[in-house]
Motif scaffolding. Structure first.
Motif, PDB file in Angstrom:
ATOM      1  N   LEU A 121       0.816  -1.205   0.000  1.00 31.55           N
ATOM      2  CA  LEU A 121       0.000   0.000   0.000  1.00 31.55           C
ATOM      3  C   LEU A 121       0.850   1.255   0.000  1.00 31.55           C
ATOM      4  O   LEU A 121       0.525   2.245  -0.658  1.00 31.55           O
ATOM      5  N   LEU A 122       1.955   1.233   0.710  1.00 35.16           N
ATOM      6  CA  LEU A 122       2.792   2.417   0.840  1.00 35.16           C
ATOM      7  C   LEU A 122       3.654   2.653  -0.394  1.00 35.16           C
ATOM      8  O   LEU A 122       4.391   3.630  -0.456  1.00 35.16           O
ATOM      9  N   GLU A 123       3.578   1.758  -1.380  1.00 37.23           N
ATOM     10  CA  GLU A 123       4.383   1.882  -2.588  1.00 37.23           C
ATOM     11  C   GLU A 123       3.520   1.996  -3.839  1.00 37.23           C
ATOM     12  O   GLU A 123       3.986   1.776  -4.948  1.00 37.23           O
ATOM     13  N   LEU A 124       2.238   2.344  -3.678  1.00 45.02           N
ATOM     14  CA  LEU A 124       1.324   2.414  -4.802  1.00 45.02           C
ATOM     15  C   LEU A 124       1.576   3.650  -5.655  1.00 45.02           C
ATOM     16  O   LEU A 124       2.002   4.691  -5.164  1.00 45.02           O
ATOM     17  N   SER A 125       1.274   3.522  -6.943  1.00 38.25           N
ATOM     18  CA  SER A 125       1.281   4.682  -7.824  1.00 38.25           C
ATOM     19  C   SER A 125       0.032   5.506  -7.528  1.00 38.25           C
ATOM     20  O   SER A 125      -0.882   5.058  -6.825  1.00 38.25           O
ATOM     21  N   ASN A 126      -0.044   6.714  -8.087  1.00 40.08           N
ATOM     22  CA  ASN A 126      -1.213   7.569  -7.847  1.00 40.08           C
ATOM     23  C   ASN A 126      -2.491   6.922  -8.353  1.00 40.08           C
ATOM     24  O   ASN A 126      -3.532   6.994  -7.703  1.00 40.08           O
ATOM     25  N   ASP A 127      -2.431   6.293  -9.527  1.00 39.53           N
ATOM     26  CA  ASP A 127      -3.616   5.632 -10.073  1.00 39.53           C
ATOM     27  C   ASP A 127      -4.073   4.494  -9.166  1.00 39.53           C
ATOM     28  O   ASP A 127      -5.269   4.325  -8.911  1.00 39.53           O
ATOM     29  N   GLN A 128      -3.116   3.701  -8.680  1.00 30.66           N
ATOM     30  CA  GLN A 128      -3.455   2.588  -7.781  1.00 30.66           C
ATOM     31  C   GLN A 128      -4.003   3.111  -6.460  1.00 30.66           C
ATOM     32  O   GLN A 128      -4.937   2.545  -5.887  1.00 30.66           O
TER      33      GLN A 128
END
Length: 289
Positions: free
Chosen positions: A113-120
């Motif tokens: 969760l802490l490494e998601l892209s903006n879209d994700q």
């Protein structure tokens, strides 16, 4: 970031048109070190709240050491991982435990969760926002200690319950966690639970030690939410993989967790921009970018 902000604004506007929603309360439960009974407290606390008429969802947010389902003797088919990989919706990954407690199994998903892209992150926001108004309490059982993931969840929630024991190392680590989070944001509200106390006096003295130090050096109040006894029925229940409030309803521990739940519900809920699922997501995103 502009797209992310617009997505959040759209979600807020959608929620404003709902008139039947609950006022969802976001709580994190944490501890300065492992082995103090934090997850066991979270599970039984959630069941006590459910018995008091509240609809509760437990998020197992302990990265790598998730064990809420183990304490219940349950096995979850899906977890947060499947939501982040866009394989399942939020409703698909919610499992049902004893006495109709709803929970989401933890694991590596929270680290992802802490490494998601903006879209994700926007998609995740859209799914989590659906929970607003569906539950009275969403409880995040975080990892123990000072990991960056735990600190971000604490800093994003409305309120945090810190579980400690009378052991000196547990007291020291609990204070260190509070000090670190307060250095980031003085507005974070902490409440203390002392677990495995030999008697009420020991629990009270333990709570007073931490509270006095917090008041003196952090200029912060640290109210005591409650004290749990060192009850042998708790370990028996863990071995049975049944929450102690269910396995031993007449035990001292069951009576104590019920008192704590009642005390918690008597405390006014935090209000303002930081409240609810919207406020939680907004702060979590800001800290994760």
């Amino acid at each position: 970031m502009n797209d992310q902000a617009e997505a959040l604004r759209n979600l807020v506007r959608q929620q404003e048109h709902r008139t039947d929603q609950r006022n969802t309360r976001i709580i994190t439960v944490t501890s300065g070190k492992g082995g103090v009974g934090k997850s066991n407290f979270s599970l039984n606390f959630a069941i006590a709240l459910k018995r008091l008429g509240k609809k509760v969802l437990v998020f197992d947010a302990d990265i790598g050491m998730a064990n809420i389902d183990v304490l219940m003797g349950r096995s979850s088919q899906y977890s947060l991982y499947h939501l982040l990989k866009q394989e399942k919706t939020i409703w698909d990954i919610i499992a049902v435990g004893p006495e109709d407690i709803h929970y989401i199994a933890g694991g590596s998903g929270f680290k992802d969760l802490l490494e998601l892209s903006n879209d994700q992150l926007n998609r995740f926001a859209g799914e989590i926002e659906k929970l607003h108004g569906e539950y009275d309490v969403i409880l995040f059982d975080t990892g123990a200690g000072l990991s960056k993931e735990t600190v971000k969840f604490i800093s994003s929630a409305q309120e945090t319950i810190v579980v400690t024991t009378p052991e000196p190392t547990s007291i020291t680590d609990a204070y260190a966690l509070i000090k670190m989070v307060k250095a980031m944001d003085m507005s974070i509200s902490f409440k203390l639970v002392v677990n495995r106390s030999s008697d009420f006096k020991e629990g009270r003295d333990t709570a007073q030690k931490i509270s006095l130090v917090a008041h003196r050096f952090l200029q912060s109040e640290l109210p005591t939410l409650g004290i749990l006894p060192d009850d042998p029925h708790v370990s028996k229940a863990v071995k049975r993989q049944v929450p102690f409030i269910i396995a031993f309803p007449d035990s001292d521990a069951a009576a104590a967790i019920t008192r704590i739940a009642k005390e918690f519900l008597d405390i006014p809920q935090s209000n303002g921009d930081a409240s609810g699922v919207k406020g939680f997501l907004t702060k979590l995103f800001r800290l994760s970018r």
